[in-house]
Motif scaffolding. Structure first.
Motif, short mmCIF file in Angstrom:
data_model
loop_
_atom_site.label_atom_id
_atom_site.label_comp_id
_atom_site.label_asym_id
_atom_site.label_seq_id
_atom_site.Cartn_x
_atom_site.Cartn_y
_atom_site.Cartn_z
N THR A 94 0.82 -1.22 0.00
CA THR A 94 0.00 0.00 0.00
C THR A 94 0.85 1.27 0.00
O THR A 94 0.37 2.34 -0.33
CB THR A 94 -0.97 0.02 1.21
N PRO A 109 2.79 4.28 -0.98
CA PRO A 109 3.01 4.97 -2.25
C PRO A 109 4.50 5.28 -2.49
O PRO A 109 4.91 5.40 -3.65
CB PRO A 109 2.21 6.26 -2.10
N VAL A 110 5.27 5.35 -1.44
CA VAL A 110 6.70 5.61 -1.60
C VAL A 110 7.41 4.31 -2.01
O VAL A 110 8.21 4.30 -2.94
CB VAL A 110 7.30 6.16 -0.28
N ARG A 130 6.89 3.30 -5.60
CA ARG A 130 7.58 4.10 -6.60
C ARG A 130 9.10 4.10 -6.46
O ARG A 130 9.78 4.72 -7.26
CB ARG A 130 7.05 5.53 -6.56
N PHE A 163 12.75 8.97 7.23
CA PHE A 163 12.35 10.17 6.48
C PHE A 163 11.86 9.82 5.06
O PHE A 163 11.39 10.70 4.34
CB PHE A 163 13.52 11.17 6.43
N ALA A 164 11.97 8.54 4.71
CA ALA A 164 11.47 8.11 3.40
C ALA A 164 9.99 7.75 3.49
O ALA A 164 9.56 6.68 3.10
CB ALA A 164 12.29 6.92 2.90
N SER A 165 9.23 8.67 4.05
CA SER A 165 7.80 8.43 4.28
C SER A 165 7.10 9.77 4.29
O SER A 165 7.66 10.76 4.74
CB SER A 165 7.61 7.75 5.65
N THR A 166 5.85 9.77 3.81
CA THR A 166 5.07 11.01 3.91
C THR A 166 4.21 11.00 5.17
O THR A 166 3.42 11.91 5.38
CB THR A 166 4.14 11.18 2.69
N LEU A 167 4.30 9.94 5.97
CA LEU A 167 3.48 9.78 7.17
C LEU A 167 1.99 9.77 6.83
O LEU A 167 1.18 10.26 7.60
CB LEU A 167 3.78 10.89 8.20
N ASN A 168 1.65 9.20 5.66
CA ASN A 168 0.24 9.24 5.26
C ASN A 168 -0.64 8.27 6.03
O ASN A 168 -1.85 8.42 6.07
CB ASN A 168 0.11 9.00 3.75
N SER A 184 -1.40 5.03 5.59
CA SER A 184 -2.08 3.92 4.93
C SER A 184 -1.57 2.57 5.45
O SER A 184 -2.33 1.62 5.62
CB SER A 184 -1.87 4.03 3.41
N PHE A 193 7.15 8.32 12.82
CA PHE A 193 7.18 9.65 13.42
C PHE A 193 8.04 9.66 14.69
O PHE A 193 8.88 10.54 14.90
CB PHE A 193 5.74 10.08 13.70
N ARG A 223 11.75 9.55 14.00
CA ARG A 223 12.32 10.84 13.63
C ARG A 223 12.70 11.62 14.89
O ARG A 223 13.77 12.21 14.97
CB ARG A 223 11.32 11.65 12.81
#
Ligand code: SF4
Lengths: 247, 526
Positions: free
Chosen positions: B377, B379-380, B383, B415-420, B422, B438, B441
């Motif tokens: 799931t 998105p990072v 891609r 840090f390779a995450s948008t913290l979305n 999902s 989070f 970090r």
């Protein structure tokens, strides 16, 4: 009822019309929010990078500005999420606890607190793709999430459905992140840009003319991607649409 | 493309071809003896040339003690658009299949809750359950070993193999043996290891780590596999038919399997009550590894324990649905003891797990059942590909596990995450993955492990954002705002914002200036 308006820093700097629309929209419902003059930012940029210590003074200033109000209204899901869920660098005094509890994102405030039932002044005769900011969706629960088995609901769509002429279009991946992610957009530009490009292409192939969201930060990023790809998408904050902007 | 097209046009004076791939400027076959291009049917109806194969992007470059540069590897993956698109779509398809399974089970969210609490309970009493497992397994005739870390695991397995004079080991997929660097170790002591899972075998032949914990070669196109097999198994490099490739691999590997001296598996679950363990596969390859040779060794991480056999159903119902969107794996094999005349060993491995159990913020990652749903799931991840993380575990679960193995090298991964979020929503055992990312970090910033530049930048931003006057002065102009607002702050220095996006339009005045000028719009000004 004492209501304060918090205009997040990037709206203040890049999208002042979103702050203005929010203010005017609240006035339409008989609320004249106060605008504490020394406000700056909620601390999210630093906290997002893990730097809670570096955010401490900013969080303190926020609480100084917004203590004592019944409601603090914010036209941003991600800042609301920061304040409600992550404003922990400072001592959790009674005052801090109250400020955090009384902070509401604009859609929540209209939907859950004011329980509005119409925007008779609003008309938006366009095809709209709604963008869920991830903090708004999965952090403060603006709506049901595609990963979970739960009855479908959406606070922002409930509001937008009250706007005359507005036609909602469906994306192939309705709640996939757009790749903004705060500091992610800067430190991981490769994936951030690719996600943004995929997102704006998804809006466009759904037939959208406008992208509407409760978060300007995602839209700044997406607009940058759409412009670069030459896609004719236009971006509006939900406050502008609900306040009666027609285009 | 455009240029060669123009050149061709200029050279032979013929009208441009509709499909450029139909001809190439030096296409001798389409010219007559006098050099004129032929225009009759046969010459102009040459088949469309398939585009040249795209080379498979390789993973993150590993520098000793330097944090992994995920962005650099991700950029190379994205620059291979056929790979990136295939990877994104293949995994998104798994995610959608998972969603369909979820909708077919009314009690889905209750199952997740249950799975989570069973794991929490087990981890809270892990010592007791491990002792029980050991006692029961021993009573079943299994030899139980304990390994403190990866190196000890490798030594123990080597010892067992040496005792039996084993030279060739067949094994099914196991992330734990990736953690311990097992294949590499065995190579060093002259024992041949053959992976029996097809994806893992592809990765082994290509000398590449698995890029996904369930589908190890998911980042490879068929043409990549054809290239690897041609190079290592001698297959036809131009045949990338899936059936051909699978068949060839089977033909080449079966004799090795049949002649193996020992077999190795991992385990998806180890049941304390019964001293048994369960392996879930779709290819039945674990059964080959376990049953063909007389010696079976199972490497099991200590977090794989569940208390009772009755708990198993909860996890079996969730595992394959979450992983691949299928109701159950083709094979769910229960192992209870050595077969007649054979020997069975279990190596229980800690390798940092008990230390992690003591970490208030991070112990919940031990609930993980390695289904890969969080990767599918993400998105990072979709891609950037699993190898861009440069670590044993990739994707969301990798971001929170890897720093426990090497804090410095993997300090960049959270840090390779948008913290979305999902990932958290799909996790069948309800690990709050994005909250742990989070928290990582924060933990890394506290020990100054996030990069001095980044931290200095945040310090500067915090200083401006906490002083209204400084802030006002800084954002009074668009230029200034871009310098001070941290999301955009590094733009000018690293120039990353404009890499694939245009800059936002500078506003005429800030909200604050508007409010001041119009007294909050009361004077009718816009
Ligand atoms: S963290 Fe959860 S979703 Fe990810 S692999 Fe582990 S169990 Fe599956």
């Amino acid at each position: 009822m004492r209501v304060a308006l918090f205009v997040p820093c990037y709206i203040d700097a890049f999208e002042p019309e979103v702050g203005i629309a929010t203010l005017k929209l609240l006035r339409r419902f008989g609320i004249d929010p106060e605008y504490p003059f020394d406000q700056t930012c909620c601390g999210q940029p630093m906290v997002n990078a893990g730097c809670h210590n570096e955010a401490k003074a900013t969080e303190e200033l926020f609480v100084r500005n917004f203590a004592g109000f019944d409601y603090i209204v914010v036209p941003s899901g991600s800042c609301t999420h920061q304040i409600r869920c992550h404003m922990t660098a400072i001592d959790q005094t009674e005052e801090v606890r109250q400020v955090r509890e009384r902070t509401f994102e604009l859609v929540e405030f209209l939907h859950d607190v004011l329980k509005v039932d119409g925007f008779p002044w609003a008309e938006f005769p366009h095809k709209v793709s709604y963008h869920n900011n991830c903090n708004a969706l999965r952090g403060i629960f603006h709506g049901s999430m595609s990963e979970r088995r739960e009855p479908p609901y959406s606070k922002p769509l409930n509001l937008l459905r009250m706007v005359k002429g507005l036609e909602l279009v469906e994306k192939a991946r309705p709640d996939e992140c757009c790749g903004f992610g705060g500091t992610f957009s800067v430190f991981e530009p490769a994936v951030s840009v690719k996600m943004g490009q995929d997102k704006v292409r998804d809006h466009a192939s759904a037939g959208a003319e406008y992208v509407v969201s409760a978060d300007s930060s995602c839209m700044l990023h997406q607009q940058g991607c759409a412009d670069r790809l030459g896609l004719p998408l236009k971006f509006r904050h939900i406050a502008q649409v609900l306040n009666g902007d027609r285009a | 493309m455009k240029e060669s097209h123009e050149q061709r046009r200029a050279k032979d004076g013929l009208p441009a071809l509709l499909h450029e791939a139909l001809g190439t400027p030096d296409d001798g076959g389409a010219k007559s003896g006098s050099g004129e291009r032929l225009t009759h049917g046969e010459a102009t109806s040459r088949p469309l040339q398939p585009p040249p194969p795209e080379r498979q992007p390789r993973g993150a470059k590993v520098h000793h003690r330097r944090p992994v540069d995920h962005n650099e590897a991700a950029q190379r993956f994205i620059d291979a658009p056929r790979h990136e698109k295939m990877h994104d779509e293949r995994l998104w398809d798994l995610r959608q299949k998972r969603d369909r399974q979820m909708h077919g089970i009314p009690e889905w969210e209750t199952l997740r809750e249950l799975a989570s609490s069973i794991k929490q309970h087990t981890l809270a009493h892990l010592g007791d359950h491990l002792e029980r497992f050991e006692a029961q397994a021993s009573a079943n005739g299994i030899h139980v070993h304990w390994a403190q870390d990866g190196a000890e695991h490798n030594r123990i397995v080597h010892g067992i193999l040496s005792d039996h004079g084993a030279r060739r080991l067949i094994k099914s997929k196991s992330m734990l043996t990736e953690e311990t660097g097992f294949r590499h170790y065995m190579q060093g002591v002259g024992i041949e290891v053959i992976e029996t899972d097809l994806g893992e075998r592809i990765q082994q032949l290509d000398d590449e780590a698995p890029s996904h914990i369930v589908v190890p070669a998911v980042h490879k196109l068929r043409s990549d596999v054809a290239e690897v097999f041609a190079r290592t198994l001698g297959t036809d490099p131009n045949n990338d038919d899936v059936h051909y490739l699978a068949e060839q691999q089977r033909e080449k590997t079966r004799p090795l399997i049949l002649g193996a001296d020992a077999g190795m598996t991992g385990a998806n679950f180890a049941v304390a009550e019964t001293g048994t363990f369960v392996v879930c596969t779709n290819e039945g390859n674990a059964d080959l590894s376990a049953n063909v040779p007389p010696l079976h060794i199972a490497s099991i991480g200590i977090e794989k324990l569940i208390p009772r056999i009755a708990d198993l159903g909860v996890f079996i119902r969730l595992l394959s649905r979450s992983a691949l969107g299928s109701p159950i794996t083709q094979y769910t094999s229960h192992f209870r003891g050595p077969r007649h005349g054979g020997e069975m060993h279990v190596v229980l491995v800690d390798n940092g797990r008990s230390a992690r159990l003591g970490e208030v913020d991070f112990w919940e990652s031990l609930k993980c059942i390695r289904c890969g749903a969080c990767m599918n799931t993400c998105p990072v991840y979709r891609r950037s590909g699993g190898l861009s993380y440069g670590a044993t575990y990739s994707g969301p679960i990798g971001l929170i596990l890897d720093p426990t193995f090497d804090r410095r090298r993997y300090s960049s991964l959270p840090f390779a995450s948008t913290l979305n979020g999902s990932c958290t929503n799909v996790c069948p055992v309800k690990i709050d993955i994005h909250k742990q990312i989070f928290a990582w970090r924060k933990a890394l910033a506290e020990t100054h492990d996030i990069g001095l530049g980044k931290q200095a930048l945040m310090k500067a931003a915090g200083a401006v954002l906490s002083h209204p006057k400084l802030y006002r002065a800084a954002i009074a102009t668009a230029d200034g705002a871009l310098k001070v607002l941290p999301d955009f702050a590094v733009t000018n220095r690293l120039n990353t914002w404009t890499q694939g996006r245009d800059m936002p339009e500078p506003p005429r005045e800030t909200f604050h200036q508007w409010y001041e000028r119009t007294h909050g719009g009361e004077e009718g000004a816009q």
